[in-house]
Scaffold this active site. Structure first.
Site: not given
Ligand code: ADQ
Length: 740
Positions: A10, A283, A288, A321, A508, A510, A689
């Site tokens: 994205r 999420r 989770k 999703r 050398d 081998d 090597d």
């Molecule tokens: P995510 O699986 O999306 O990310 P996470 O790292 O916890 O998980 O990030 C979630 C984000 O969403 C946080 O910044 C949080 O503030 C926001 N958020 C959660 N609930 C919300 C709500 N109700 N309203 C608004 N915002 C909300 C993936 C990987 C993770 C990894 C990140 C970054 O799965 O393990 O930490 O990428 O690399």
């Protein structure tokens, strides 16, 4: 490094329609913030999908969106509804996501989604290639784009590619399940730097590379045939100051500036001052551990009835999703669990769980982080988990307790949290009790340590560290490229070869003249090799020596028909043409029975390994062992031997999948010098090597042409990648070809 571009599924903006007008909505997530700082600083482009499905909007709308994005240096990759279905919702989220999070029972194996994944990855790569110039760098993100690094590298080798995986990398036993495992690994290996959140993911990745592809790995470098790839852990941080400052602002806020949500929270706190709030934010995803958490909360209320009216779980679940079956089932399960717990323990004055199934604006999130006494973060698998870090950054008063799953990457950085196993509901229930009853002083002590650490390593530091390492990788690779024999280097070697009158050539065996075989006895010289050597020695100016770790009987037998000198057992034995074998150094074999019994013990414990007994050395071969076990045992053996060899004046030599113990001071360096003696040569060349050849490269006179075969770090001046290249190099030299 000139420009750095970003490539992710994205873009940091999404396209929306407001009153029939197209508008750009910036993303506020941590990744967008960290990456914006990079691509702006390094004048790059951000390439990705804008969220617009091309078949759901007119050409005119697409053009407008594109020019608005271009103004922000963003380049949209246009995707159709079907592509999103198959590549994103399909292969990315129904195959890779569950597999990499150890939900193997949810993994779908579908050729159609795999084909779409390849096609869309190619689309991303092609879009990027339009904007890349030689010398640029590109940082690619996450599991949706695993194939893109190789797709770019194969078209533009002079672009430096970084890849960061935001989710876990699973263990070999899980990763091996997927039919397209080799394609995925090779895709990632197009990168020059590969980053993970934790060392565990890095370790799993190495193990897959070793077992499925067989590349050598030293420290955190992977040696492919022609490149070195650096792999490292970079635990992602958050925009710490943003959370801290917003929280401080709320602390000072006047009544009239407060949000309705905050006013409700205030009212609640005033009405029930002793009530404890536990926060859960994610999420809505099966990784989770939300149902486990709810059941654990239920256990807590059951086990500690004194807290029944005093503790509320504030549960925020962001819709995610929703089209995927498993997510719909999860939603149903969570709804039912919340209903059941609230039904069982709630009454008119008390609702045990406040459940919000929606996204919340940033300031409401911070209000919740501030207001809740405990954060309950219990994923069954999570790459990192930023919510934990956001909670800590928002606790400006320094109190609060965090309960954290050991399966989240973030747990590695937060030893001060209460760490739990998310599958152990009883343990979580007890952890809630410990958190509620934790004295303020202890809370503050733990919180302070976590805050100090997170403040130092925020998302900007994370991004800068990655870029700094990417820059270092460029230098490591340049180092490798400078030494590789190209047309110009070949010409200068060939010139001095042709202009010389007396030449010493050390080869050398081998790994240099012939490839490794599982059984060392099968590596005898083939016809092609013998003809190359015979052509070399037919030139009377050449004095050619095969210098090897092999025993003298084998070398004598194999090269019986060639007019070459032989140096066997790394220099213990020397045989000049038409002369007998001699031992130029004083060596003994009295130590051998003792060391042999140690090696035998390792053979017994490591299937596939064996001992080779030479006249004055012992070799433990582990090429046929399980790669990981072999490497592990090799470390152990070296450790054990190191404690013994000093007193016995012995030396441990580590070759390619072999460990050899031999008399000290005798090596290919001392042997080659012994061989040269006081004779004058105006061209000296050595090829080898492995580690044992480094003695030669180091000890031979400075003007010697020294050539390492492979891509490891070396004392040699030049490199050739493979045995085939060595053979054609020697052929060309012996034929007097000027160019090759
Ligand atoms: P995510 O699986 O999306 O990310 P996470 O790292 O916890 O998980 O990030 C979630 C984000 O969403 C946080 O910044 C949080 O503030 C926001 N958020 C959660 N609930 C919300 C709500 N109700 N309203 C608004 N915002 C909300 C993936 C990987 C993770 C990894 C990140 C970054 O799965 O393990 O930490 O990428 O690399």
């Amino acid at each position: 490094m000139s420009r750095i571009h970003i490539l992710s599924n994205r873009l940091p903006f999404s396209i929306e329609k407001e009153n029939d007008e197209i508008v750009l909505k910036p993303s506020v997530g941590g990744l967008a913030t960290g990456m914006k700082s990079i691509y702006k600083k390094y004048s790059g482009k951000w390439i990705g999908w804008s969220g617009q499905e091309t078949d759901n909007c007119s050409q005119e709308e697409q053009t407008i969106a594109e020019s608005m994005l271009n103004a922000e240096n963003c380049i949209p990759v246009c995707l159709t509804n079907e592509e999103i279905n198959l590549y994103y919702e399909g292969f990315s989220n129904k195959t890779i996501w569950p597999l990499f999070h150890y939900f193997t029972q949810f993994v779908e194996y579908n050729n159609q989604t795999w084909e779409a994944y390849k096609k869309v990855n190619q689309k991303f790569a092609d879009t990027a290639l339009k904007y890349l110039n030689p010398g640029d760098a590109i940082w690619i993100h996450d599991y949706q784009l695993l194939l893109v690094p190789e797709m770019i590298k194969s078209k533009m080798s002079d672009v430096t590619i970084g890849f960061f995986l935001h989710i876990p990398f699973p263990s070999f036993e899980v990763f091996r399940i997927i039919p397209w495992r080799l394609e995925l690994l090779h895709g990632m290996l197009g990168a020059d730097l590969i980053g993970f959140h934790t060392y565990d993911y890095e370790r799993h990745f190495f193990s897959c590379i070793r077992r499925l592809i067989g590349y050598d790995i030293s420290l955190n470098n992977i040696h492919t045939k022609d490149r070195v790839i650096v792999v490292d852990a970079f635990p992602m941080g958050i925009d710490y100051e943003k959370f801290k400052q917003s929280s401080l602002k709320l602390e000072m806020a006047k009544e009239e500036d407060k949000s309705d949500f905050q006013l409700e929270l205030d009212k609640f706190a005033k009405f029930l001052p002793d009530r404890k709030l536990i926060l859960s934010i994610d999420r809505l995803d099966y990784t989770k551990g939300i149902p486990h958490r709810l059941r654990a909360f239920n256990t807590f209320l059951e086990k500690y009835p004194e807290f029944r009216q005093k503790v509320t779980l504030v549960m925020l679940a962001v819709p995610s999703r929703g089209q995927v079956d498993h997510y719909q089932l999860l939603k149903k399960e969570v709804d039912e669990l919340v209903g059941s717990i609230n039904g069982q323990y709630g009454d008119i004055n008390f609702t045990p769980i406040w459940y919000f199934y929606r996204s919340m604006p940033f300031y409401n999130l911070v209000e919740l982080y501030r207001e809740c006494d405990i954060a309950l973060i219990t994923p069954v698998r999570d790459g990192m988990n930023l919510v934990a870090k956001e909670y800590i950054a928002s606790r400006v008063k320094g109190d609060g307790v965090i309960i954290l799953s050991e399966m989240a990457g973030v747990a590695k950085e937060m030893g001060e949290a209460i760490i739990i196993n998310p599958n152990n509901e009883e343990e979580i229930a007890d952890a809630i009790f410990s958190a509620i009853t934790m004295p303020l002083k202890e809370q503050q002590l733990r919180m302070k340590q976590m805050q100090d650490r997170l403040q130092r390593y925020d998302v900007f530091k994370w991004a800068n560290e990655f870029v700094k390492t990417l820059d270092k990788v460029v230098h490591i690779q340049q180092d490798f490229n400078v030494k590789r024999i190209n047309v110009n280097i070949y010409k200068s070697i060939s010139d001095s070869y042709l202009n010389s009158a007396k030449r010493a050539i050390f080869l050398d065996y081998d790994g240099t003249l012939t490839s490794f075989k599982n059984n060392p006895d099968d590596a005898f010289p083939d016809e092609n090799l013998l003809s190359i050597i015979n052509r070399l020695v037919s030139d009377t100016k050449n004095n050619v020596t095969i210098i090897s770790g092999r025993d003298r009987l084998t070398l004598g037998k194999w090269f019986d028909s060639c007019r070459v000198n032989l140096i066997a057992e790394h220099g213990v034995w020397i045989k000049r043409i038409d002369e007998e074998w001699i031992m130029p150094f004083v060596v003994n074999d009295k130590w051998m029975p003792n060391i042999k019994s140690i090696l035998e013990n390792f053979v017994d414990r490591t299937p596939g390994t064996f001992i080779e007994v030479k006249n004055f050395s012992l070799v433990w071969h582990y090429r046929k062992a399980e790669p990981e076990q072999g490497d592990k045992r090799a470390y152990e053996l070296k450790d054990e031997l190191t404690n013994l060899v000093g007193n016995l004046n012995l030396e441990i030599m580590e070759g390619n999948k072999v460990i050899e113990v031999k008399n000290g001071g005798v090596n290919k360096g001392s042997a080659s010098l012994q061989f040269l003696g006081s004779d004058k040569y105006d061209f000296i060349m050595a090829l080898g090597d492995d580690w044992t050849d480094e003695y030669m490269f180091r000890d031979l006179p400075d003007e010697a042409v020294t050539i390492h075969v492979g891509s490891k770090r070396t004392n040699a001046k030049y490199k050739l990648d493979t045995v085939e290249m060595v053979r054609s190099f020697l052929s060309s030299l012996s034929l007097g070809n000027i160019n090759t």
